[in-house]
Design an enzyme around this catalytic site. Structure first.
Site, PDB file in Angstrom:
ATOM      1  N   HIS A   1      15.889  -3.752  -1.164  1.00  0.00           N
ATOM      2  CA  HIS A   1      16.715  -2.790  -0.443  1.00  0.00           C
ATOM      3  C   HIS A   1      17.572  -3.607   0.518  1.00  0.00           C
ATOM      4  O   HIS A   1      17.360  -3.591   1.725  1.00  0.00           O
ATOM      5  CB  HIS A   1      15.816  -1.795   0.300  1.00  0.00           C
ATOM      6  CG  HIS A   1      16.532  -0.608   0.859  1.00  0.00           C
ATOM      7  ND1 HIS A   1      17.874  -0.365   0.627  1.00  0.00           N
ATOM      8  CD2 HIS A   1      16.089   0.401   1.647  1.00  0.00           C
ATOM      9  CE1 HIS A   1      18.209   0.758   1.256  1.00  0.00           C
ATOM     10  NE2 HIS A   1      17.153   1.231   1.876  1.00  0.00           N
TER      11      HIS A   1
ATOM     12  N   LYS B   1      21.745  13.991 -19.678  1.00  0.00           N
ATOM     13  CA  LYS B   1      22.158  14.136 -21.069  1.00  0.00           C
ATOM     14  C   LYS B   1      21.899  12.872 -21.871  1.00  0.00           C
ATOM     15  O   LYS B   1      22.303  12.764 -23.029  1.00  0.00           O
ATOM     16  CB  LYS B   1      23.640  14.519 -21.143  1.00  0.00           C
ATOM     17  CG  LYS B   1      23.932  15.895 -20.560  1.00  0.00           C
ATOM     18  CD  LYS B   1      25.429  16.187 -20.621  1.00  0.00           C
ATOM     19  CE  LYS B   1      25.841  17.186 -19.559  1.00  0.00           C
ATOM     20  NZ  LYS B   1      27.110  16.812 -18.917  1.00  0.00           N
TER      21      LYS B   1
ATOM     22  N   ARG C   1      21.407   3.667  -6.116  1.00  0.00           N
ATOM     23  CA  ARG C   1      19.959   3.705  -5.901  1.00  0.00           C
ATOM     24  C   ARG C   1      19.307   4.154  -7.183  1.00  0.00           C
ATOM     25  O   ARG C   1      19.815   5.039  -7.882  1.00  0.00           O
ATOM     26  CB  ARG C   1      19.612   4.667  -4.785  1.00  0.00           C
ATOM     27  CG  ARG C   1      18.114   4.644  -4.461  1.00  0.00           C
ATOM     28  CD  ARG C   1      17.890   5.279  -3.145  1.00  0.00           C
ATOM     29  NE  ARG C   1      16.521   5.207  -2.699  1.00  0.00           N
ATOM     30  CZ  ARG C   1      16.153   4.569  -1.601  1.00  0.00           C
ATOM     31  NH1 ARG C   1      17.034   3.900  -0.899  1.00  0.00           N
ATOM     32  NH2 ARG C   1      14.908   4.602  -1.210  1.00  0.00           N
TER      33      ARG C   1
ATOM     34  N   ARG D   1      18.782   9.650   3.721  1.00  0.00           N
ATOM     35  CA  ARG D   1      19.167   8.733   4.800  1.00  0.00           C
ATOM     36  C   ARG D   1      20.126   7.653   4.329  1.00  0.00           C
ATOM     37  O   ARG D   1      21.168   7.418   4.931  1.00  0.00           O
ATOM     38  CB  ARG D   1      17.934   8.003   5.337  1.00  0.00           C
ATOM     39  CG  ARG D   1      17.098   8.819   6.227  1.00  0.00           C
ATOM     40  CD  ARG D   1      15.736   8.145   6.426  1.00  0.00           C
ATOM     41  NE  ARG D   1      14.909   9.010   7.226  1.00  0.00           N
ATOM     42  CZ  ARG D   1      14.980   9.070   8.557  1.00  0.00           C
ATOM     43  NH1 ARG D   1      15.799   8.291   9.208  1.00  0.00           N
ATOM     44  NH2 ARG D   1      14.225   9.915   9.217  1.00  0.00           N
ATOM     45  N   THR D   2      19.736   6.979   3.274  1.00  0.00           N
ATOM     46  CA  THR D   2      20.546   5.854   2.801  1.00  0.00           C
ATOM     47  C   THR D   2      21.908   6.347   2.319  1.00  0.00           C
ATOM     48  O   THR D   2      22.933   5.734   2.585  1.00  0.00           O
ATOM     49  CB  THR D   2      19.802   5.115   1.674  1.00  0.00           C
ATOM     50  OG1 THR D   2      18.517   4.739   2.144  1.00  0.00           O
ATOM     51  CG2 THR D   2      20.553   3.871   1.245  1.00  0.00           C
TER      52      THR D   2
END
Ligand SMILES: [Zn+2]
Lengths: 142, 307
Positions: free
Chosen positions: B132, B83, B104, B54-55
Site C-alpha cells: 500500500h 461481466k 485497488r 478512505r483511500t
C-alpha cells in the site's frame, strides 16, 4: 557401460542430475520425436558419480533458461561432424516465465485468465525465486 | 525523472525521488492556493476492485484540489468486471480515457500486472495484504514534517507486526535512512516475519529489539506507530488477558513518553489508541490522514510531469 552410437549432428545434454533426465526428456517432448533420441540414466560420471544424459540426433531449439532452471549444472554440447563444436554451461536464469506456478492463493495469477506466471531470481546460491507479482518465494527443491 | 512512472512498490522510487515528492508536498501544504489549477484538464481514473472509502476519497480529493477531474468505480459490481472482462482489457480501456490511474484490488500483484498494460502512470492503491505504497508515503511525509528529517530516529512499532503490511512497508522504507533504530513491540506470536529480520534489518545492520510490552520501552521512542491487535490472532486466552492492555495507548502510558514523541496510526483504529489521547499534541494520526492527501497530490503532479 552401455554403448550408444555417437551422433553426427545434434545435441548432447550432459551432466544432468540423476532422476532429472526423464523430466527434461518429457519437457522437450522427445517421447514424440521422429528422429533418433536416447535417454541415458545413471551413467557413471567422473564429476558427480552418476548422471543422466540425453542425446538428440537433430538440431532443435532448446530453451536454455528452462534447462538451467531445472538443473544449473547441465552442460549442453552441440555436435557437428561427430565433434563438439560448442559447449554451453548453464546457470540459473534471472527470470523464469511460464514454467512454474505461483502457489499463493491470494496472488493475481490465481484469478486472471491468460496471465503468464513470472519469477525473478532472488538468491543464486540457494536457487530461490520470487513471484514477480506477489513476491511469494519459490524454491526448486520445494 | 518521475514523469510517466508507475508506483507499485514503495521501493520503486529512490530516496532522492521520494525527497522530490515530499518537498513538493510540503510546498503544497504551505501554499495550497498555488496548486489549484495544476491539473486542469487532467483525469484520474480510480479503479477500486474492492471498496476502500478512505483511500478512494483521499485520491479523489487530491485530484480535485489540483483542479483535475475523476472518473472510476468504487466496487467491481458496478463495472464491466462482473461481466468477466479481463484486467488487461479494462486497463487499456481506462488508460485510453484518463491521464493517470489509481487502482485497488483484493489480489496481490494485480496492480503490477495491470501496469504492464497501462500507457499512463498507474498507482497501487493497495493490493490485498501485499503493498500500500501511498500509505507508506503518508507515513514518511508525516515523520519528515514532525521531525524535520528522516534520520536519527528510534521508531517503535506496536501491535500486530506479523500481518500488518503498513508495518512491513514502513520498516523497509525507513531502513533506507541513516541511523534508524527499531523497537518492535508485539506478542510473541505476532512478531515481524523472519524475512523482514534477515533480508532487511540484519542485512542492513540495523539496530532493533523485540519486546512484549509498550510500557517497558515507550520512554525511548521518537516515533510510535500503533496498529490494531485482533483478539483472534492470539494463540491462547491467557496471553491475551496478560498482554491486551500493553497494546492500548492511553494517557497513563504517555506519562513516561518523550515530550516530542510522534504518535502515528494508519487508521481506522478500534480501541488501540484511547480517545483521551486525541487531544495530546503528540497525537499526529489525524494530521497523518491529511498529509496522506497532500502526498497523493504531490505524487500525481510528479507522475503527470506537471510539476
Ligand atoms: Zn504470486
Amino acid at each position: 557401460m552401455l554403448n550408444i552410437n555417437s551422433i553426427t549432428k545434434g545435441i548432447v545434454i550432459d551432466h544432468i542430475k540423476p532422476g532429472y533426465g526423464i523430466r527434461i526428456f518429457e519437457y522437450l517432448k522427445l517421447d514424440r520425436a521422429n528422429f533418433t533420441v536416447a535417454l541415458i540414466m545413471n551413467a557413471t560420471s567422473r564429476k558427480y558419480g552418476r548422471k543422466d544424459m540425453i542425446k538428440i540426433e537433430n538440431v532443435i531449439d532448446l530453451d536454455l533458461a528452462m534447462l538451467g532452471f531445472i538443473d544449473p549444472n547441465i552442460t549442453v554440447n552441440i555436435i557437428e561432424d561427430e565433434k563438439i563444436i560448442e559447449k554451453i554451461n548453464l546457470s540459473l536464469p534471472d527470470r523464469v516465465e511460464g514454467i512454474i506456478q505461483c502457489k499463493n492463493p491470494r496472488c493475481i495469477t490465481s484469478e486472471e485468465r491468460g496471465i503468464t506466471h513470472k519469477f525473478v531470481l532472488l538468491d543464486e546460491n540457494k536457487g530461490i525465486y520470487k513471484c514477480e507479482y506477489c513476491d511469494q518465494i519459490y524454491s526448486w527443491e520445494g | 525523472m518521475l514523469k510517466g512512472r508507475h508506483l507499485i512498490d514503495p521501493q520503486d522510487f529512490s530516496v532522492e525521488e521520494l525527497d522530490q515528492i515530499f518537498s513538493l508536498a510540503e510546498e503544497i501544504i504551505n501554499n495550497p492556493e498555488n496548486f489549484t489549477h495544476l491539473c486542469n484538464g487532467k483525469i484520474l481514473g480510480t479503479l477500486f476492485y474492492e471498496p476502500s472509502t478512505r483511500t478512494r476519497l483521499s485520491f479523489e480529493s487530491a485530484m480535485l484540489r489540483l483542479g483535475g477531474e475523476v472518473v472510476g468505480f468504487s466496487e467491481p459490481s458496478s463495472s464491466s468486471v462482473t461481466k468477466g472482462e479481463n484486467l488487461p482489457d479494462t486497463i487499456r480501456t481506462v488508460a485510453a480515457y484518463t491521464d493517470i490511474i489509481a487502482m485497488r484490488h483484493p489480489k496481490e500483484g494485480a496492480p503490477k500486472y495491470a501496469s504492464q498494460f497501462s500507457n499512463v502512470p498507474l498507482i497501487n492503491a493497495g493490493d490485498g495484504g501485499h503493498q500500500h505504497p501511498t500509505q507508506t508515503l503518508a507515513d514518511l511525509l508525516t515523520i519528515r514534517i514532525a521531525k524535520g528529517n528522516l534520520t536519527n530516529l528510534t521508531i517503535g512499532l506496536c501491535g500486530d507486526l506479523k500481518f500488518g503490511r503498513t508495518v512491513h512497508s514502513l520498516i523497509k522504507a525507513m531502513s533506507r535512512y541513516e541511523n534508524i533504530k527499531f523497537i518492535l513491540i508485539s506478542p510473541n506470536e505476532l512478531q515481524v516475519p523472519k524475512y523482514i529480520k534477515t533480508e532487511v534489518l540484519d542485512r542492513k545492520l540495523i539496530d532493533y529489539i523485540e519486546v512484549e510490552r509498550l510500557e517497558d520501552v515507550i520512554e525511548r521512542l521518537d516515533i510510535l506507530y500503533m496498529t490494531r491487535v485482533q483478539k483472534e490472532r492470539f494463540f491462547n486466552e491467557a496471553d491475551y488477558i496478560r498482554l491486551k492492555d500493553s497494546y492500548i495507548l492511553d494517557k497513563e502510558k504517555l506519562k513516561s513518553a518523550k515530550e516530542d514523541l510522534t504518535i502515528l496510526h494508519p487508521l481506522p483504529r478500534v480501541n488501540e489508541i484511547s480517545m483521551e489521547v486525541d487531544n495530546d499534541p503528540r497525537a499526529w494520526y489525524f494530521k497523518q490522514v491529511r498529509y496522506g492527501m497532500f502526498v497523493r497530490m504531490a505524487l500525481i503532479a510528479k507522475l503527470l510531469g506537471v510539476k
